[in-house]
Structure formats: structure tokens, C-alpha cells
Design a protein around this motif. Structure first.
Motif, short mmCIF file in Angstrom:
data_model
loop_
_atom_site.label_atom_id
_atom_site.label_comp_id
_atom_site.label_asym_id
_atom_site.label_seq_id
_atom_site.Cartn_x
_atom_site.Cartn_y
_atom_site.Cartn_z
N UNK A 141 0.82 -1.20 0.00
CA UNK A 141 0.00 0.00 0.00
C UNK A 141 0.86 1.26 0.00
N UNK A 142 1.93 1.25 0.78
CA UNK A 142 2.83 2.41 0.79
C UNK A 142 3.46 2.63 -0.58
N UNK A 143 3.82 1.55 -1.22
CA UNK A 143 4.44 1.67 -2.55
C UNK A 143 3.47 2.33 -3.53
N UNK A 144 2.23 1.84 -3.56
CA UNK A 144 1.24 2.39 -4.49
C UNK A 144 0.90 3.83 -4.13
N UNK A 145 0.73 4.11 -2.84
CA UNK A 145 0.40 5.47 -2.41
C UNK A 145 1.51 6.44 -2.77
N UNK A 146 2.75 6.01 -2.62
CA UNK A 146 3.88 6.87 -2.99
C UNK A 146 3.94 7.11 -4.49
#
Length: 645
Positions: free
Chosen positions: A320-325
Motif C-alpha cells: 500500500x505504501x508503494x502504491x500510495x507513494x
């Protein structure tokens, strides 16, 4: 109509100002270099809540806010003058929880959220078949069905599934619910549910039973009515129209066609800033398209959404952090669109069906077990009676995340600089959400990032205090906060015990019951230090974001026709608090208070002119009339983007 300054030359100047933005979409004209606005009642929403009577706009910014005399000094620059005729002026409004792409109807079969009987529902589906599903086997998708109003039993049909089976015996049918949490299907569609390997096994008593392939979805599927909730809907392979997943060429064409009307809808309601409460790549691309087509007359915070993971209980913090970033980086430097927030669905909904047999309970996470009510509705007399004592169901609903998982998730997002925007309906879900925010504060220190919780339909008194201590931003949909007998019947009997022969009104509006203490605690939480913001959640309940209906209900906690006698009067808040929620607090909630949210020198010239003064209505004891307010003009970045015809 705005009045010109007396005199021929000033009238000519006003004509020039009007030419600056005659298109409601704001896409074809360039802003004037500067404009002088005088003779207004300008509620600036600055720190002192100053009221000005004039201001000057230059190159899209406010360069002077104050007196008419000071503003008129800029006449020497040759700027046109607009006389506001004494009308109320506010900063552009912020809707901090909206799904803007749903505010205009697509070219689909559509009920528009209206309450209909089962006969009317069947007739609607049947009438749509020739255009939208002409061949046997074609899917019919019906948009904006209300799961919580209408669907009244008739002599022909006992439930939604029966009505759809009769209307379309040769076609699978889906009714897409207005709330985004529930849909309804006919038997042909229910039989098409697929397992995780793509095998068609269908929803049935066997597949939903313990040990069945769909055991985990049993709380979300009602085979009698055909109503399916949350992530269980994803198992039924409905062809993409953009209603559920929004991908593909068909969805793109449908949505591109409505973008000009979306732009007009927002501007006509005075909305110049939004937070899209569940944005994926498709949704973000539509905002980019609006921007490229000169239709984007508002600032957009697109909250990255992982709703399918949320409801499946998937904890993938690194993913999720990867996609949000990636989403945040894609919009770095964009003046109107950003993606620095992440949406989390902590639970589902608090509406159930007390009239089905057995009653279908809500699924929002609650601290105490739901009751199982035994109600009987008589359509002839339009009365509801309690036929037997309610029972403890042993069911507390569902919180989508384990407490520690949510704490880890929120802490990681906070540490990485993201605002967290959580959907929470039940009191236990809010308790877990507050725990997670407290954990982030304990682990990371006070990042001063504005984190928000939306809806907050039930909040335990102790958590109202904790929300205040943490200074959480609370995104209420104020139009939902007033009592409504038809709606409250779907909620309160599952929360408060009932006795055979007891008046249903005594159950719904028990003056010492838990619901009165916990139901949409707007003023209680604000007094403890929480920050009020506003979100319509359109198109849920209404496609129209209706900001002034929300404001009127927030002030009164009643509507004209609900017969409220003050049941939730203790949670009314002031007009000033609600205006702050829609303006400066809304800007603070999306980290844009240095740019917009108040009418101050150096900020963007985002403002609206209203047809009536809201404070005058309150002073006259006519606060409910706030709901009738219309926007005469909307200006965004100095350009007129809407003018009432």
C-alpha cells in the motif's frame, strides 16, 4: 443578478468583468488581470472571523480585503468594479468526503436514489432491458438503487430478488446501491459468483455454509433478498461499467461524457475544493482529464483507496505504501491535484433489515452485541409494532482490521507523510481507529498531519473525549444527523433492546438510551477539541452535494418533515462552526490552508456569492431556510466559473 455600480462607465466595467467567466464550466475564457468587488457582506473566515465589505483580485489572488475605500484605490489601475449588492460572500466551500464522479448520472439504467416499491422496481428493470440489455444473457446494471428506502413489499413480490427475477428472467441483473456498500442481484446473477480461482460456483446455502467456498462471505450475502454487501460483491463478474471497479474503455467513455456536468455541479454548489474519498488510477485519470479540458475548477485531494483489501482483511503495508507513494509522486507539482492521503475502510454500515425473516443485522463494528428485533409493519395503517422481546444476537459486527494491524498501518502512513482518512461507522470501529491514531502519535511524535475520520455514526462518550484530545478532524455528513423515523427503524432496533407491546417510538427515541449519547456527536466532540469538517459523501443518499442542506441540518438537527422534538438538540452546533467546517477547517484538513479556505491577502481568490444571508436567517429563527440557499456566483483563482442564470 449582481448589480453594477451606478454610472455608464462603471456599467461598462462590470460588463467586462462578466465577460471574464460567462461559461459555467470555466473552460473558455481567461481571467481578468484584476477586479474590484465592493458592497458585499464578506465573511472572511480568517482567524478573527473578520467581516469585510470589499476586496480586490489580481492575477487570481486576493491583494486587498477590507473596506470599500481601500478597495476603490485600485480604480487607478483601471480595474473593473463589481457591486455585490450587499450579498453574503464566503470562501469557496470544501467537501472533504465526496465521490465527485458519481454526482452526475451516467448513460445507464438509473433509479437516482429514489424510494420505490418492488412493483416499481420490477417495472424499471423491465423498461431498461430493450436499451441496456436487449439480448438474453446480457447483463443489466441498474445504478443508484437505495437499499434503505422503499423496496416495499407488494402483492406481487416479497423481496428484491423476486422482483428482479420476474422482470428479467433471461438476464442477470445487478442493482448498484447508492451507498457503495450494498448491491442486489437476481437469481441468475447470484448463480454466477466465482471462487478465487475463477470457477463459477454461485452463492447458495451450501457454498455459504461452514466449510463452503464462500463461508467467509456468509455475513454479507442474503439469498432471500438477493442483497450482497462489501467485498462479497466482487465475486460476481459484472461487466465493467465503472459502477463498482471503474476500468476499461466502456467506463472511460461513460465518465468522459459527464465531466462537463461534474464541473458545473461542483461550481454551482460553490465547491472549490474536494477530497475524493476513494480514488484509484481510473478516478485520478478523470481528474487529469478535467484539468486538460479546462474543466477542473477546484482543488482535488485524491485519497488513494484500497477498499477491496480493507474488506478482505488484507494487511499489505509495504504494498500500500508503494502504491500510495507512486500516486503522490505522479502529482507532485500539480497545482490542482494531489494524492497525499490514504483512505481506510475500518468497517461497513449500520443499517439492517428488521422486517426480514430472520432480521438482517448491520455489519458495522459495535462495542456491544446487536439486538435481534421482532417487528411487524402494517402498510395499511403505516405502523410498526413490536411482536416479541428482542434478543442478544451474540454478534458485534465486523471491524475490518485487527487493532494492532490498523495501528501499524496508520503509524506507517503517518511516518511517511500521508494524511489518513478513515471510514468508521460503529462505535467499536471508531474506538479501534482512535487507538491507531494514538499509536501513531506515541510512535512517531506529533507529525501535525491532519488525520480524519468520516461518518462517526455511533461514538462512545469516552471516545468522543479521546477524539478531542488528539485533535482529530471529523468529517460528518450533517444531513444525516437528524432523526428520521423511516431510517431510524433500520438502525436503532438493532442497538437498543425492545419489549413486546412497547411503543416503537419509545425504542427509537429513548431519552436516556445509548443512541442519544452516541449518535453523530458533533457538538460533544467539538467541545472536547476535535475539529469539524464537512463531507457530503455524494452520491450516497443524494447525487447533489447539497452543502446548504448539510449546514441547515447541522444547525437545527432536524428537517422540516421528520417531526423531531429535539431528540438530538444537544448536538446542534453553530452556523459559524459549520461555515468553518466548510471553509478554513476544510482547507486545513487537506493541508491547503496557506492557499485557500479564507479570504485573506495573498490567498487564492476562491469565493462564492449567495442569494441570502445565512446569519440573518438564524437571527430570524429561520435556520431551516438555509437549506434553500443558492449560489449566485462562484469564482475560482480569480475566474468566474459559475453564474446563476
Amino acid at each position: 443578478m449582481l448589480k453594477s455600480v451606478a454610472g455608464g462607465q462603471q456599467a461598462m466595467m462590470l460588463g467586462l468583468a462578466l465577460l471574464a467567466g460567462c461559461s459555467s464550466s470555466g473552460g473558455s475564457s481567461q481571467p481578468q488581470e484584476g477586479t474590484i468587488y465592493i458592497n458585499g457582506k464578506v465573511y472572511t473566515q480568517d482567524e478573527k472571523q473578520s467581516i469585510a465589505d470589499a476586496f480586490v483580485v489580481e492575477d487570481g489572488q486576493l491583494i486587498q480585503v477590507g473596506s470599500r475605500a481601500d478597495a476603490e484605490l485600485y480604480k487607478r489601475r483601471g480595474y473593473p468594479v463589481v457591486d455585490l449588492g450587499g450579498k453574503m460572500v464566503l470562501p469557496g466551500l470544501h467537501d472533504n468526503h465526496i465521490h465527485a464522479m458519481g454526482t452526475v448520472a451516467l448513460d445507464m439504467c438509473d433509479i437516482d436514489g429514489k424510494a420505490v416499491t418492488l412493483d416499481e422496481l420490477a417495472d424499471k428493470a423491465k423498461s431498461c432491458l430493450p436499451k441496456y440489455a436487449p439480448k438474453a444473457g446480457d447483463w443489466l446494471v441498474v445504478n443508484q438503487w437505495s437499499p434503505y428506502e422503499g423496496n416495499n413489499v407488494t402483492a406481487n413480490y416479497q423481496n428484491v430478488r423476486q422482483a428482479l427475477d420476474a422482470a428479467a428472467p433471461n438476464n442477470p441483473v445487478m442493482l448498484a446501491g447508492v451507498d457503495g456498500h450494498a448491491s442486489a442481484y437476481n437469481s441468475a446473477a447470484l448463480a454466477m459468483a466465482q471462487d478465487k480461482d475463477g470457477n463459477t460456483v454461485g452463492f447458495s446455502a451450501a457454498t455459504l455454509a461452514k466449510g463452503g467456498v464462500f463461508e467467509a462471505f456468509a455475513p454479507y450475502v442474503n439469498l432471500d433478498s438477493g442483497v450482497v454487501r462489501e467485498d462479497a460483491r466482487a465475486t460476481i463478474p459484472v461487466p465493467d461499467t465503472g459502477v463498482l471497479s471503474a476500468n476499461g474503455k466502456e467506463a472511460e467513455q461513460l465518465y468522459e461524457a459527464i465531466l462537463p456536468k461534474v464541473s458545473e455541479m461542483m461550481a454551482s454548489r460553490g465547491i472549490t475544493g474536494i477530497q475524493d474519498a476513494c480514488a484509484n488510477d481510473f478516478v485520478r485519470d478523470r481528474y487529469l482529464s478535467m484539468q486538460k479540458r479546462n474543466l477542473l475548477n477546484m482543488r482535488v485531494t485524491a485519497a488513494t483507496c484500497f477498499n477491496m483489501d480493507d474488506y478482505a482483511g488484507v494487511v499489505d503495508i509495504p504494498g500500500h505504501l508503494k502504491k500510495a507513494n507512486e500516486a503522490r509522486s505522479a502529482f507532485a507539482g500539480n497545482p490542482l491535484i494531489k494524492a497525499d492521503a490514504v483512505k481506510i475502510f475500518v468497517d461497513g454500515v449500520l443499517e439492517g433489515d428488521p422486517f426480514s425473516n430472520p432480521p438482517v443485522a448491520p455489519n458495522a463494528g459495535m462495542i456491544h452485541n446487536y439486538q435481534t428485533p421482532h417487528l411487524q409493519y402494517d402498510p395499511a395503517s403505516d405502523t410498526t409494532t413490536i411482536e416479541a422481546d428482542s434478543e442478544d444476537s451474540g454478534n458485534k459486527g465486523i471491524v475490518n482490521y485487527k487493532a494492532e494491524d490498523l495501528a501499524n498501518y496508520v503509524s506507517a502512513l503517518d511516518k511517511d507523510g500521508f494524511s489518513v482518512h478513515m471510514h468508521s461507522i460503529g462505535d467499536r470501529s471508531t474506538q479501534v481507529a482512535v487507538d491507531a491514531l494514538q499509536a501513531a502519535r506515541d510512535r512517531n511524535g506529533n507529525s501535525k498531519i491532519p488525520h480524519t475520520i468520516a461518518h462517526l455514526q455511533m461514538v462512545a462518550p469516552a471516545d468522543q473525549i479521546r477524539l478531542g484530545k488528539l485533535g482529530v478532524f471529523l468529517t460528518f455528513t450533517y444531513a444525516w444527523t437528524s432523526p428520521s423515523i423511516a431510517y431510524d427503524l433500520l438502525v436503532t432496533p438493532f442497538i437498543q433492546p425492545s419489549k413486546k407491546g412497547q411503543s416503537i417510538m419509545d425504542v427509537l427515541y429513548d431519552p436516556v438510551g445509548y443512541v442519544k449519547q452516541a449518535f453523530y456527536p458533533v457538538e460533544s466532540a467539538r467541545k472536547e477539541g476535535a475539529v469539524l469538517v464537512a463531507g457530503s459523501d455524494a452520491p450516497v443518499d443524494s447525487r447533489d452535494p447539497r452543502p446548504f442542506v448539510n449546514i441547515a441540518t447541522g444547525v437545527t438537527r432536524s428537517s422540516v418533515d421528520n417531526g423531531d422534538t429535539g431528540y438530538t438538540a444537544h448536538e446542534r452546533t453553530s452556523l459559524q462552526n459549520l461555515l468553518a467546517a466548510y471553509t478554513i477547517n476544510g482547507a486545513r484538513a487537506v493541508r491547503q490552508e496557506q492557499v485557500t479556505g479564507s479570504l485573506e491577502r495573498g490567498k487564492s481568490a476562491d469565493f462564492i456569492v449567495l442569494n441570502q444571508n445565512l446569519f440573518d436567517l438564524v437571527a430570524a429563527g429561520k435556520a431551516q431556510k438555509i437549506a434553500d440557499t443558492e449560489v449566485d456566483m462562484t469564482v475560482f483563482r480569480g475566474k468566474v466559473v459559475y453564474r446563476k442564470k
